[in-house]
Design a protein around this motif. Structure first.
Motif, PDB file in Angstrom:
ATOM      1  N   TYR A  50       0.839  -1.201   0.000  1.00  0.00           N
ATOM      2  CA  TYR A  50       0.000   0.000   0.000  1.00  0.00           C
ATOM      3  C   TYR A  50       0.872   1.249   0.000  1.00  0.00           C
ATOM      4  N   SER A  51       0.264   2.361  -0.388  1.00  0.00           N
ATOM      5  CA  SER A  51       0.941   3.656  -0.319  1.00  0.00           C
ATOM      6  C   SER A  51      -0.096   4.723   0.029  1.00  0.00           C
ATOM      7  N   PHE A  52       0.376   5.860   0.564  1.00  0.00           N
ATOM      8  CA  PHE A  52      -0.531   6.944   0.959  1.00  0.00           C
ATOM      9  C   PHE A  52       0.293   8.184   1.279  1.00  0.00           C
ATOM     10  N   GLU A  53      -0.370   9.294   1.416  1.00  0.00           N
ATOM     11  CA  GLU A  53       0.279  10.533   1.839  1.00  0.00           C
ATOM     12  C   GLU A  53       0.014  10.752   3.322  1.00  0.00           C
ATOM     13  N   TYR A  54       1.058  11.207   4.031  1.00  0.00           N
ATOM     14  CA  TYR A  54       0.925  11.460   5.469  1.00  0.00           C
ATOM     15  C   TYR A  54       1.612  12.779   5.810  1.00  0.00           C
ATOM     16  N   PRO A  55       1.321  13.375   6.979  1.00  0.00           N
ATOM     17  CA  PRO A  55       1.847  14.703   7.321  1.00  0.00           C
ATOM     18  C   PRO A  55       3.369  14.736   7.469  1.00  0.00           C
ATOM     19  N   VAL A  56       3.956  15.865   7.145  1.00  0.00           N
ATOM     20  CA  VAL A  56       5.410  16.033   7.291  1.00  0.00           C
ATOM     21  C   VAL A  56       5.804  16.114   8.762  1.00  0.00           C
ATOM     22  N   TYR A  57       4.857  16.377   9.639  1.00  0.00           N
ATOM     23  CA  TYR A  57       5.152  16.456  11.077  1.00  0.00           C
ATOM     24  C   TYR A  57       4.890  15.103  11.771  1.00  0.00           C
ATOM     25  N   SER A 128     -15.623   5.588   0.120  1.00  0.00           N
ATOM     26  CA  SER A 128     -14.735   5.088  -0.925  1.00  0.00           C
ATOM     27  C   SER A 128     -13.937   6.271  -1.428  1.00  0.00           C
ATOM     28  N   ASN A 129     -12.677   6.036  -1.821  1.00  0.00           N
ATOM     29  CA  ASN A 129     -11.845   7.131  -2.298  1.00  0.00           C
ATOM     30  C   ASN A 129     -11.687   7.048  -3.823  1.00  0.00           C
ATOM     31  N   PRO A 130     -11.035   8.016  -4.445  1.00  0.00           N
ATOM     32  CA  PRO A 130     -10.904   8.018  -5.912  1.00  0.00           C
ATOM     33  C   PRO A 130     -10.124   6.837  -6.482  1.00  0.00           C
ATOM     34  N   TYR A 131      -9.447   6.067  -5.616  1.00  0.00           N
ATOM     35  CA  TYR A 131      -8.619   4.950  -6.086  1.00  0.00           C
ATOM     36  C   TYR A 131      -9.292   3.602  -5.836  1.00  0.00           C
ATOM     37  N   PHE A 151     -11.263   1.047   8.727  1.00  0.00           N
ATOM     38  CA  PHE A 151     -10.628  -0.035   7.992  1.00  0.00           C
ATOM     39  C   PHE A 151     -10.804   0.214   6.500  1.00  0.00           C
ATOM     40  N   LEU A 152      -9.831  -0.279   5.724  1.00  0.00           N
ATOM     41  CA  LEU A 152      -9.797  -0.124   4.271  1.00  0.00           C
ATOM     42  C   LEU A 152      -9.661  -1.496   3.642  1.00  0.00           C
ATOM     43  N   THR A 153     -10.300  -1.707   2.493  1.00  0.00           N
ATOM     44  CA  THR A 153     -10.227  -3.018   1.862  1.00  0.00           C
ATOM     45  C   THR A 153     -10.610  -2.937   0.385  1.00  0.00           C
ATOM     46  N   ASP A 154     -10.241  -3.986  -0.360  1.00  0.00           N
ATOM     47  CA  ASP A 154     -10.732  -4.154  -1.721  1.00  0.00           C
ATOM     48  C   ASP A 154     -11.640  -5.378  -1.776  1.00  0.00           C
ATOM     49  N   SER A 155     -11.858  -6.006  -0.617  1.00  0.00           N
ATOM     50  CA  SER A 155     -12.750  -7.154  -0.393  1.00  0.00           C
ATOM     51  C   SER A 155     -12.239  -8.473  -0.990  1.00  0.00           C
ATOM     52  N   THR A 156     -11.103  -8.448  -1.668  1.00  0.00           N
ATOM     53  CA  THR A 156     -10.590  -9.684  -2.278  1.00  0.00           C
ATOM     54  C   THR A 156      -9.175 -10.043  -1.825  1.00  0.00           C
ATOM     55  N   ARG A 157      -8.298  -9.033  -1.665  1.00  0.00           N
ATOM     56  CA  ARG A 157      -6.897  -9.320  -1.332  1.00  0.00           C
ATOM     57  C   ARG A 157      -6.392  -8.578  -0.102  1.00  0.00           C
ATOM     58  N   THR A 192      -5.978   9.414   0.008  1.00  0.00           N
ATOM     59  CA  THR A 192      -4.834   9.229  -0.903  1.00  0.00           C
ATOM     60  C   THR A 192      -4.335   7.791  -0.905  1.00  0.00           C
ATOM     61  N   PHE A 193      -5.050   6.917  -0.229  1.00  0.00           N
ATOM     62  CA  PHE A 193      -4.611   5.533  -0.054  1.00  0.00           C
ATOM     63  C   PHE A 193      -4.797   4.737  -1.335  1.00  0.00           C
ATOM     64  N   THR A 194      -3.788   3.964  -1.694  1.00  0.00           N
ATOM     65  CA  THR A 194      -3.872   3.078  -2.860  1.00  0.00           C
ATOM     66  C   THR A 194      -3.254   1.725  -2.521  1.00  0.00           C
ATOM     67  N   TRP A 195      -3.740   0.685  -3.195  1.00  0.00           N
ATOM     68  CA  TRP A 195      -3.155  -0.646  -3.056  1.00  0.00           C
ATOM     69  C   TRP A 195      -2.084  -0.815  -4.113  1.00  0.00           C
ATOM     70  N   ARG A 196      -1.010  -1.473  -3.761  1.00  0.00           N
ATOM     71  CA  ARG A 196       0.047  -1.777  -4.714  1.00  0.00           C
ATOM     72  C   ARG A 196      -0.019  -3.269  -5.057  1.00  0.00           C
ATOM     73  N   LYS A 197       0.849  -3.689  -5.966  1.00  0.00           N
ATOM     74  CA  LYS A 197       0.879  -5.075  -6.389  1.00  0.00           C
ATOM     75  C   LYS A 197       1.102  -5.979  -5.177  1.00  0.00           C
ATOM     76  N   GLN A 198       0.402  -7.088  -5.149  1.00  0.00           N
ATOM     77  CA  GLN A 198       0.526  -8.020  -4.025  1.00  0.00           C
ATOM     78  C   GLN A 198       1.967  -8.436  -3.811  1.00  0.00           C
ATOM     79  N   ILE A 199       2.411  -8.349  -2.550  1.00  0.00           N
ATOM     80  CA  ILE A 199       3.796  -8.670  -2.206  1.00  0.00           C
ATOM     81  C   ILE A 199       3.868 -10.053  -1.558  1.00  0.00           C
ATOM     82  N   LYS A 200       4.813 -10.836  -1.966  1.00  0.00           N
ATOM     83  CA  LYS A 200       5.042 -12.138  -1.341  1.00  0.00           C
ATOM     84  C   LYS A 200       6.048 -12.004  -0.214  1.00  0.00           C
TER      85      LYS A 200
END
Length: 201
Positions: A50-57, A128-131, A151-157, A192-200
């Motif tokens: 996953y990736s997202f934006e977070y505060p600089v502080y 739901s967010n834009p991603y 909680f956040l999910t894509d309901s499958t992975r 700003t949260f997005t899922w990235r490619k599944q990691i093993k």
């Protein structure tokens, strides 16, 4: 009427007036807090699903419980706000045979419900967010350890849960202004949260 009696009556009258005069309680005061400017940076570390934006502080670190890369949950992190003694605990699990989707959902609601004894309200709202990330946001009212959870999910992975805690005695009034400031950051993380490619692992 002698002077002694007159003085006594005057004293009684002053006492009665003082007892019946309006009383204004002193308001509870809290320390003034200087809030930083809202600016954000990207968390997009290699190996994370996953990736997202977070505060600089804020600072991000691995959850110490799962620091070892060989453990079951290597993608649990903490988002710390040192200035406010606050922390967002982030836990992540891959949906599958071991972590069934309906069980993860039930567990998220159960964890929030544990605050019901001290809470005067628990509100949950779908989002739901834009991603194409979906989830539920919980707002818990009262003197509870964590008033904001999600909680956040894509309901499958993917399934991720977050909870904002403060290293302080739970007090809705004193923490209110900080909660309102940081809830905007929580919303930014979610939006700003997005899922990235599944990691093993």
């Amino acid at each position: 009427m002698n002077k002694w009696i007159l003085g006594f009556l005057l004293f009684v009258c002053i006492g009665i007036y003082a007892c019946n005069s309006p009383f204004t309680p002193k308001q509870t005061g809290y320390f003034k807090i200087d809030f930083p400017e809202k600016k954000y940076q990207l968390f997009n570390e290699a190996g994370y699903p996953y990736s997202f934006e977070y505060p600089v502080y804020a600072n991000i670190s691995k959850d110490s419980t799962y620091f070892n890369e060989t453990t079951e949950n290597p993608w649990w992190i903490n988002i710390d706000f040192p200035q406010f003694s606050g922390r967002i605990y982030i836990s992540y699990k891959q949906i599958g045979e071991k972590n069934k989707f309906d069980t993860l959902i039930k567990h998220a609601f159960t964890l929030t419900g544990k605050h019901s004894s001290k809470a005067y309200s628990i509100e949950d709202s779908l989002f739901s967010n834009p991603y194409n990330v979906e989830g539920v946001f919980f707002r818990v009212g009262g003197n509870v350890a964590t008033a904001n959870q999600f909680f956040l999910t894509d309901s499958t992975r993917h399934f991720l849960r977050g909870a904002l805690y403060f290293d302080a005695t739970p007090n809705e009034d004193s923490l209110g202004i900080v909660n309102r400031f940081l809830i905007e950051d929580v919303k930014h993380i979610i939006n700003t949260f997005t899922w990235r490619k599944q990691i093993k692992h």
